[in-house]
Design a protein around this motif. Structure first.
Motif, PDB file in Angstrom:
ATOM      1  N   GLN A 186       1.065  -1.207   0.064  1.00 15.32           N
ATOM      2  CA  GLN A 186      -0.162   0.154  -0.060  1.00 15.32           C
ATOM      3  C   GLN A 186       1.068   0.818  -0.374  1.00 15.32           C
ATOM      4  O   GLN A 186       1.858   1.360   0.352  1.00 15.32           O
ATOM      5  N   SER A 188       1.223   3.432   1.835  1.00 19.75           N
ATOM      6  CA  SER A 188       1.275   3.876   2.884  1.00 19.75           C
ATOM      7  C   SER A 188       2.455   3.326   3.582  1.00 19.75           C
ATOM      8  O   SER A 188       3.702   3.649   4.092  1.00 19.75           O
ATOM      9  N   GLU A 227      -8.995   3.825  -8.042  1.00 18.27           N
ATOM     10  CA  GLU A 227      -8.875   2.917  -7.050  1.00 18.27           C
ATOM     11  C   GLU A 227      -7.365   3.703  -6.349  1.00 18.27           C
ATOM     12  O   GLU A 227      -7.003   3.310  -5.472  1.00 18.27           O
ATOM     13  N   TYR A 228      -6.595   3.909  -7.309  1.00 18.71           N
ATOM     14  CA  TYR A 228      -5.326   4.686  -6.765  1.00 18.71           C
ATOM     15  C   TYR A 228      -5.245   6.261  -5.882  1.00 18.71           C
ATOM     16  O   TYR A 228      -4.500   6.375  -5.415  1.00 18.71           O
ATOM     17  N   HIS A 229      -6.628   6.704  -6.349  1.00 21.86           N
ATOM     18  CA  HIS A 229      -6.573   7.902  -5.631  1.00 21.86           C
ATOM     19  C   HIS A 229      -6.764   8.007  -4.406  1.00 21.86           C
ATOM     20  O   HIS A 229      -7.941   8.069  -3.860  1.00 21.86           O
ATOM     21  N   THR A 230      -6.030   7.826  -3.548  1.00 18.68           N
ATOM     22  CA  THR A 230      -5.749   7.707  -2.202  1.00 18.68           C
ATOM     23  C   THR A 230      -4.975   9.229  -1.124  1.00 18.68           C
ATOM     24  O   THR A 230      -4.313   9.643  -1.526  1.00 18.68           O
ATOM     25  N   GLU A 231      -5.627   9.243   0.086  1.00 17.55           N
ATOM     26  CA  GLU A 231      -5.003   9.811   1.000  1.00 17.55           C
ATOM     27  C   GLU A 231      -3.648   9.999   1.054  1.00 17.55           C
ATOM     28  O   GLU A 231      -2.873  10.419   0.976  1.00 17.55           O
ATOM     29  N   ASP A 232      -3.054   8.536   0.800  1.00 19.30           N
ATOM     30  CA  ASP A 232      -1.679   8.478   1.559  1.00 19.30           C
ATOM     31  C   ASP A 232      -0.897   8.282   0.281  1.00 19.30           C
ATOM     32  O   ASP A 232       0.464   9.437   0.482  1.00 19.30           O
TER      33      ASP A 232
END
Length: 428
Positions: A186, A188, A227-232
């Motif tokens: 991930q 993170s 799906e890759y557009h995350t906060e991390d």
């Protein structure tokens, strides 16, 4: 009295001449010191990345199907001389837990000691895995491998031991993209180690000019699906010094072939159809680059974006050969290489072209597998079509690989080469 005055005047003149001479020597010495400082100053990542005077290349020196056979120091020096002659100024490595990374840095150090004008810098790769990666157990993509920490520690050690050579560190190689099902982590995890390295820079435990990044597929950097557009991922954008993205139109000739398949226009010759297809391949890479830039802009970040990997194989008995997308041959590799260099050099983008030399270990059970044949040169030192011009210009004069002088593939016979080239499939 007259004789006394005359002697005094003569003495003063002598003192003035001596004084002027000393000042002149001091000024000359000062100027020499300044010149020496200027010429001996090591360049930083900010000086090199995006600078066409320092072309970038992905590098692996493994010459045998058995990956356990490490390249020797002399073999690494041999390769660096070849790449330097081509204008390559920075090479990218991948794993620091194997001897090649440390040996490469030692080889470059020896070359610099042998020739004060020799320059080569390194983007040091840190391999990152998830828990149970490369085992018979189910990979756990939410937990990182215990092997990651020693990799990071070794990279820090090498960066501090060779601060005049290592100026970029990359945390992970295609480590976040979901199709890397064996080992991906991930964002993170990557963020954790990027922040760790940035903190070492702040505390003086790493050179402050070191640039930290992660080298991953364009989609992992937000250029693909949501799906890759995350906060991390957004946090990672803020943490890195620049973005290192991968783009492979070659693979997409099979997986996303719309740009590759052509309409059968009888007005075009076969070579014109091929050249047009290669322009579309270059534009496909541009589109993926722009998609990453667009996502970065959408989250309010402004960082340099460079290409950490792109390339084109010359042999394939699989998806990309004559029974598949017909993308594979030396002519197409040569066109792609030149088109990508022309575009990225003009735009101030570093392109770590993949790769310098064939590496037969990558698909050791299938010698005709495309992964073995991305090099611009074969294991035995045969220059593929993409770099025939260097042979013609005498660039490799006096250089060799494995005892072999650098010669042209197909013995330089263009007609023989073109017999291996296929036109891409048509819409029919």
């Amino acid at each position: 009295m007259k004789n006394y005055l005359k002697s005094l005047v003569t003495l003063l003149v002598i003192l003035m001449v001596v004084s002027c001479g000393k000042n002149s020597k001091k000024e000359e010495q000062s100027e020499n010191n300044e010149n020496q400082m200027t010429t001996s100053k090591e360049l930083t990542a900010a000086d090199i990345l995006g600078n066409p005077k320092y072309l970038a290349m992905s590098y692996g020196g493994y010459r045998y199907p058995d990956h356990d056979i490490e390249p020797t120091i002399d073999e690494l020096k041999e390769d660096m001389k070849i790449l330097s002659s081509m204008g390559i100024g920075i090479v990218r490595t991948y794993k620091v837990h194997l001897p090649q990374a440390a040996n490469l840095l030692q080889a470059i150090t020896e070359l610099k000691e042998e020739d004060e004008n020799f320059e080569m810098y390194v983007m040091l790769g840190i391999w990152i895995d998830c828990k149970n990666a490369w085992t018979d157990q189910e990979p756990d993509h939410t937990v990182e491998s215990e092997a990651n920490k020693p990799q990071v520690e070794e990279a820090v050690r090498l960066a501090n031991k060779y601060p005049d050579i290592v100026n970029v560190m990359a945390v992970g190689n295609e480590a976040m993209v979901h199709w890397a099902a064996t080992y991906f982590v991930q964002p993170s995890v990557i963020l954790k180690w990027v922040n760790y390295l940035q903190d070492l820079k702040k505390s003086g435990e790493l050179p402050k000019d070191m640039w930290i990044t992660s080298s991953d597929d364009f989609s992992s950097w937000g250029g693909g699906g949501a799906e890759y557009h995350t906060e991390d991922l957004e946090k990672l954008y803020h943490a890195v010094d620049y973005v290192s993205m991968h783009t492979y139109p070659y693979h997409n000739t099979h997986y996303n072939p719309e740009f590759w398949i052509i309409e059968d226009d009888e007005k075009l010759t076969e070579i014109e159809k091929i050249d047009a297809a290669m322009l579309r391949a270059r534009d496909f890479a541009k589109k993926q680059y722009d998609s990453v830039a667009g996502y970065m802009k959408s989250i309010g970040v402004n960082k340099p974006i460079h290409i950490g990997e792109t390339g084109w194989a010359t042999v394939s008995d699989g998806f990309y050969g004559d029974e598949g997308s017909r993308a594979t041959d030396e002519y197409k590799e040569g066109r792609y290489y030149q088109l990508m260099r022309d575009w990225t050099n003009k735009e101030g983008i570093s392109c770590f072209y993949f790769e310098a030399f064939n590496e037969p270990w990558k698909d050791s059970k299938n010698p005709m597998g495309s992964e073995n044949h991305f090099g611009l040169m074969t294991v035995d030192g045969i220059a593929k079509y993409a770099i025939w011009n260097y042979v013609d210009n005498g660039t490799f004069e006096g250089l060799s690989r494995g005892g072999n002088p650098i010669t042209k593939s197909f013995e330089g016979d263009m007609e023989a080469l073109m017999k291996t080239v296929s036109v891409p499939p048509t819409t029919e």
